[in-house]
Design a protein around this motif. Structure first.
Motif, short mmCIF file in Angstrom:
data_model
loop_
_atom_site.label_atom_id
_atom_site.label_comp_id
_atom_site.label_asym_id
_atom_site.label_seq_id
_atom_site.Cartn_x
_atom_site.Cartn_y
_atom_site.Cartn_z
N ASP A 203 0.87 -1.18 0.00
CA ASP A 203 0.00 0.00 0.00
C ASP A 203 0.90 1.23 0.00
O ASP A 203 1.75 1.38 0.88
N VAL A 204 0.73 2.08 -0.99
CA VAL A 204 1.62 3.21 -1.20
C VAL A 204 0.83 4.51 -1.32
O VAL A 204 -0.37 4.50 -1.60
N VAL A 205 1.52 5.61 -1.12
CA VAL A 205 0.90 6.93 -1.20
C VAL A 205 1.02 7.46 -2.63
O VAL A 205 2.10 7.43 -3.23
N LEU A 225 6.49 6.03 -0.02
CA LEU A 225 6.36 5.38 1.28
C LEU A 225 7.03 6.24 2.33
O LEU A 225 8.05 6.91 2.04
N TYR A 226 6.50 6.23 3.53
CA TYR A 226 7.10 6.99 4.62
C TYR A 226 8.22 6.19 5.27
O TYR A 226 8.08 4.98 5.52
N ASP A 227 9.33 6.87 5.54
CA ASP A 227 10.45 6.22 6.21
C ASP A 227 10.32 6.36 7.73
O ASP A 227 9.32 6.90 8.24
N GLY A 228 11.31 5.90 8.45
CA GLY A 228 11.26 5.93 9.91
C GLY A 228 11.30 7.31 10.51
O GLY A 228 10.99 7.50 11.69
N GLN A 229 11.67 8.33 9.71
CA GLN A 229 11.73 9.71 10.20
C GLN A 229 10.50 10.52 9.78
O GLN A 229 10.46 11.75 9.96
N GLY A 230 9.53 9.85 9.17
CA GLY A 230 8.32 10.54 8.76
C GLY A 230 8.41 11.27 7.44
O GLY A 230 7.53 12.07 7.11
N GLU A 312 14.95 -2.71 -5.02
CA GLU A 312 16.36 -2.41 -5.25
C GLU A 312 16.72 -1.32 -4.26
O GLU A 312 16.46 -0.15 -4.47
N GLY A 313 17.28 -1.74 -3.13
CA GLY A 313 17.51 -0.79 -2.05
C GLY A 313 16.20 -0.34 -1.46
O GLY A 313 15.42 -1.14 -0.95
N ASP A 314 15.91 0.97 -1.58
CA ASP A 314 14.68 1.50 -0.99
C ASP A 314 13.65 1.91 -2.04
O ASP A 314 12.82 2.77 -1.81
N ARG A 315 13.69 1.27 -3.20
CA ARG A 315 12.71 1.58 -4.26
C ARG A 315 12.31 0.30 -4.97
O ARG A 315 12.97 -0.73 -4.87
N GLY A 337 7.86 -0.43 6.68
CA GLY A 337 7.70 -1.55 7.60
C GLY A 337 6.79 -2.65 7.08
O GLY A 337 6.86 -3.79 7.55
N GLN A 338 5.91 -2.33 6.12
CA GLN A 338 4.99 -3.33 5.59
C GLN A 338 5.65 -4.27 4.59
O GLN A 338 5.11 -5.33 4.26
#
Length: 355
Positions: A203-205, A225-230, A312-315, A337-338
């Motif tokens: 689920d993505v924004v 997607l939101y990371d751990g820092q918002g 691939e990494g964070d994408r 996290g999902q």
């Protein structure tokens, strides 16, 4: 260069299927640059999937191919870069650089490998009409003494082992499994093989869209997607819509449109320095040339579910597929996290597999 199969040659391709079919040869699906290598003595030409030459970008491979391939041959395979025990596509794309000095440096600091999986010609003989099983036997023979960075791709005819590879090899950055009929001749640019890829959902924004190249209809949706820092990080796009639906989306998304990017989480997307600390929609670069990368910012208030194969990494490594809108989800709940974490698997062990 005078070979029975001359460059350029477009590689044989695979079509997607949902399950591993029985009675075939199975190989890992490598996530790199597909390449057809022609060698005639001291002449080596490394051709891309589109037929363009890659030789100048991988001088270390040209030298290794001269050392490890037969004196006269044509070989199909994949150029990859290994980092931290897994394939690294981002580092591979960095190798396509216009400056010779940069190419030389990267050849030393991020050397590439070549994974061979088919043989199109040997000596004076074309093998295009030879069944795959015989081509594989010849390839195994001629690469019996090959050493890194030239590798023989593992292959098996055991579907149970193929299913095991499908699960295990993903942790090394591989893309799935390819199934090839044993009696298959080599047919350039034809989709006669089968690929089975991993498929997951997230689920993505929805945070923006780009117009289609044909006119004022949606070309692709920009996803976050939101990371751990918002912070909302750009993770990819989904783009496969019928033309009628593309037109409908423009009207459907109109209430979310912002007059400009001011106040948007990706407002700094044109600032090259901003890309060092955040994932933003791509700006102009040597990779995109003169391609129009402008996009329409949307208030990040809508959530959609998409299918993707792997990260691939964070994408998302490839374009995601739209599944449905998720009005029951809040944008803030769409975090990294999902995403399913894949168990790591050392690529050296993959290349050591036998079938």
């Amino acid at each position: 260069m005078d070979l029975p199969v001359m460059p350029p040659v477009k590689p044989m391709l695979a079509k997607s299927v949902a399950k591993i079919p029985p009675g075939m040869q199975y190989e890992a699906k490598w996530d790199g640059f597909r390449a057809i290598v022609h060698r005639d003595g001291d002449e080596v030409e490394v051709g891309s999937r589109t037929g363009k030459s890659l030789s100048r970008y991988f001088p270390e491979l040209v030298a290794a191919l001269k050392e490890n391939l037969p004196a006269r041959c044509v070989v199909d395979g994949e150029i990859v870069i290994v980092h931290g025990g897994r394939l690294d596509f981002d580092r591979l794309t960095e190798r396509i650089h216009p400056a010779a000095s940069r190419v030389k440096l990267l050849a030393e600091t991020t050397p590439a490998s070549f994974v061979a999986f088919d043989l199109l010609a040997l000596g004076d003989d074309s093998l295009l009409d030879t069944p795959l099983a015989d081509r594989r036997g010849a390839l195994v023979h001629v690469l019996s003494t090959a050493r890194p960075p030239v590798h023989l791709a593992p292959a098996t005819t055991d579907p149970a082992l193929a299913r095991e590879w499908f699960e295990r090899f993903e942790g090394a950055g591989l893309d799935g499994v390819v199934a090839k009929p044993l009696d298959l001749p080599y047919r350039p640019d034809a989709r006669l093989m089968f690929k089975i890829k991993h498929e997951r959902t997230a689920d993505v924004v929805l945070a923006g869209f780009r117009f289609h190249k044909t006119g004022p209809i949606v070309g692709s949706l920009l996803l976050g997607l939101y990371d751990g820092q918002g912070a909302l990080q750009h993770v990819g796009v989904c783009a496969a819509f019928p033309m009628k639906r593309r037109a409908e989306l423009v009207e459907e998304l109109e209430p979310l449109r912002m007059p400009d990017a001011e106040g948007h989480p990706w407002a700094s997307w044109t600032d090259e320095a901003a890309h060092e600390s955040a994932r933003l929609p791509g700006a102009q670069s040597r990779w995109t040339g003169k391609k129009d990368l402008s996009w329409v910012p949307l208030r990040p208030e809508r959530v959609c579910e998409v299918k993707y194969d792997h990260m691939e990494g964070d994408r998302f490594r490839h374009t995601a597929q739209f599944v449905r809108w998720r009005p029951d989800r809040t944008p803030e709940s769409c975090t990294y996290g999902q995403l399913e974490e894949v168990v790591g698997y050392d690529l050296a062990e993959v290349l050591g597999e036998t079938g």
